[in-house]
Write a protein that holds these residues in place. Structure first.
Motif, PDB file in Angstrom:
ATOM      1  N   ARG A 116      -4.927 -20.874   9.846  1.00  0.00           N
ATOM      2  CA  ARG A 116      -3.780 -20.133  10.405  1.00  0.00           C
ATOM      3  C   ARG A 116      -4.023 -19.796  11.875  1.00  0.00           C
ATOM      4  N   ARG A 117      -5.216 -19.359  12.176  1.00  0.00           N
ATOM      5  CA  ARG A 117      -5.514 -18.968  13.552  1.00  0.00           C
ATOM      6  C   ARG A 117      -5.456 -20.183  14.481  1.00  0.00           C
ATOM      7  N   LEU A 159      -3.778 -23.055  13.987  1.00  0.00           N
ATOM      8  CA  LEU A 159      -2.398 -23.509  14.105  1.00  0.00           C
ATOM      9  C   LEU A 159      -1.616 -22.631  15.076  1.00  0.00           C
ATOM     10  N   GLY A 160      -1.798 -21.328  14.955  1.00  0.00           N
ATOM     11  CA  GLY A 160      -1.109 -20.424  15.872  1.00  0.00           C
ATOM     12  C   GLY A 160      -1.483 -20.666  17.313  1.00  0.00           C
ATOM     13  N   SER A 210       0.289 -27.699   3.457  1.00  0.00           N
ATOM     14  CA  SER A 210       0.160 -26.245   3.412  1.00  0.00           C
ATOM     15  C   SER A 210      -1.146 -25.802   4.045  1.00  0.00           C
ATOM     16  N   VAL A 211      -1.215 -24.523   4.377  1.00  0.00           N
ATOM     17  CA  VAL A 211      -2.445 -23.973   4.931  1.00  0.00           C
ATOM     18  C   VAL A 211      -3.596 -24.176   3.951  1.00  0.00           C
ATOM     19  N   GLN A 263       6.556 -19.195  13.741  1.00  0.00           N
ATOM     20  CA  GLN A 263       6.102 -19.107  12.358  1.00  0.00           C
ATOM     21  C   GLN A 263       4.916 -18.162  12.204  1.00  0.00           C
ATOM     22  N   TYR A 264       4.061 -18.090  13.206  1.00  0.00           N
ATOM     23  CA  TYR A 264       2.842 -17.308  13.076  1.00  0.00           C
ATOM     24  C   TYR A 264       2.928 -15.990  13.838  1.00  0.00           C
ATOM     25  N   GLU A 301      -8.789 -20.559   5.069  1.00  0.00           N
ATOM     26  CA  GLU A 301      -7.348 -20.491   5.334  1.00  0.00           C
ATOM     27  C   GLU A 301      -7.057 -19.631   6.558  1.00  0.00           C
ATOM     28  N   SER A 302      -7.822 -18.575   6.744  1.00  0.00           N
ATOM     29  CA  SER A 302      -7.600 -17.734   7.928  1.00  0.00           C
ATOM     30  C   SER A 302      -7.906 -18.507   9.207  1.00  0.00           C
ATOM     31  N   HIS A 356       0.898 -12.873  12.915  1.00  0.00           N
ATOM     32  CA  HIS A 356      -0.527 -12.809  13.216  1.00  0.00           C
ATOM     33  C   HIS A 356      -0.717 -12.224  14.614  1.00  0.00           C
TER      34      HIS A 356
END
Length: 366
Positions: free
Chosen positions: A217-218, A220-221, A201-202, A170-171, A213-214, A174
């Motif tokens: 995402r980072r 989670l990745g 959601s993020v 999914q990521y 949010e960034s 990135h």
């Protein structure tokens, strides 16, 4: 139990199967696979989760840089006390699964703690001190050959399954990050929020965890890439078509364990397969359509694995908790108990102070 009215149809089961394959997939991604509009899928999922019929969750698989210390614990209770003991344990963060089971135990627990001293403290100062508990027997998990989140419904076609599984992570858009070596204290609020709802959601995670949010995402990745976070989608057993859960303890020569585990994991009924310590070194959890299917399952195991000796079997009478989710008697989710594995499992406990060497006494080396 949630009083929302719910009915299940084939589209609902297809949606659950799709989310078992891709728990955080967007409705837009799932829509062409399932042949439905994104808003239709969202409404269906909202109805299922409101009734407790289905849910997604995330489970952190690290405490710091290490995998948690995991054990299956058999609990013997005084007559009539097992319901109260089960209720008492349901709110514990470190007990992820609670079954009222048949056979030589009243309760079967799956426990995860940071390390061996924490397991000692939890069993000695928490579980064994609950009124009604007579005895416990623990078997350490040494290897997880087949994890419970890999069990799937069979609602989707092979082509639909391929659409959801043949895809980059999914990521992937990135920057590539190295595999995570630890689940840090900063990751803790994110992991606990995902335990309640893996589809947050993020933006929602950022608000709840007070992160950008960034950053979400980072993190989670990194956690997914490093295998620190496992997502799953579950369906109440009353709707699954596989309402019976059973446990099988078996013994196999150590040099045959890997091959036997791979064969056992290949059976449709097998939900989990783990190597354990104790008198029997292989633990199997199975999902069955009927109680009568247990004998057929064990017969198939022994037919395919002549070196395997089945030592004991148990049927779950009531699964009170699974993967940190409290369940009702029909297997519907009641609530999430945050699996805060980093917390102290027995914060008020303390070992007695060692005997001091008073006047006239001397310590003897050993």
């Amino acid at each position: 139990m949630n009083s929302a009215v719910s009915t299940m149809d084939d589209m609902d089961r297809a949606l659950v199967h799709a989310l078992q394959l891709a728990p955080r997939a967007s409705w837009e991604r799932l829509a062409p696979v399932l042949g439905a509009r994104p808003d239709t899928l969202a409404r269906r999922w909202e109805r299922l989760t409101a009734a407790g019929d289905a849910w997604t969750s995330g489970l952190g698989l690290r405490t710091g840089a290490d995998a948690p210390c995991m054990a299956w614990v058999e609990v013997t209770c005084t007559a009539g006390s097992s319901p109260a003991v089960g209720r008492e344990l349901t709110g514990d963060a470190h007990t992820l699964r609670i079954e009222h089971a048949t056979g030589g135990r009243d309760l079967l627990l799956f426990v995860a703690v940071p390390d061996l001293p924490a397991l000692y403290r939890y069993l000695s100062y928490r579980v064994q001190l609950i009124p009604g508990v007579v005895a416990t027997r623990s078997s350490m998990v040494t290897t997880v050959h087949h994890s419970p989140n890999r069990w799937r419904l069979d609602q989707l076609s092979p082509a639909q399954t391929a659409q959801l599984t043949d895809r980059r992570p999914q990521y992937a858009h990135h920057p590539v990050v190295p595999p995570a070596t630890a689940l840090t204290a900063e990751d803790r609020p994110l992991v606990l929020a995902l335990a309640r709802d893996a589809r947050l959601s993020v933006a929602a995670l950022a608000r709840e965890c007070a992160m950008s949010e960034s950053t979400v995402r980072r993190r989670l990745g990194r956690l997914e890439a490093g295998g620190c976070l496992r997502f799953s989608c579950s369906l109440a057993h009353v709707h699954s078509g596989w309402p019976v859960s059973a446990t099988v303890w078996a013994e196999v020569a150590e040099y045959d364990v890997a091959e036997c585990a791979a064969t056992a994991a290949g059976l449709r009924e097998t939900r989990a397969c783990m190597s354990t310590t104790g008198p029997w070194n292989l633990f199997l959890s199975a999902r069955l359509r009927t109680v009568e299917d247990l004998s057929r399952y064990t017969a198939e195991l022994t037919r395919r694995l002549p070196s395997l000796r089945i030592a004991d079997c148990a049927v779950s009478l009531y699964i009170r908790k699974s993967s940190a989710q409290e369940l009702d008697a029909q297997g519907r989710r009641v609530r999430c108990v945050p699996p805060d594995l980093w917390s102290d499992p027995a914060p008020t406990a303390a070992d007695p102070a060692p005997l001091s060497t008073g006047p006239g006494l001397r310590a003897v080396g050993c």
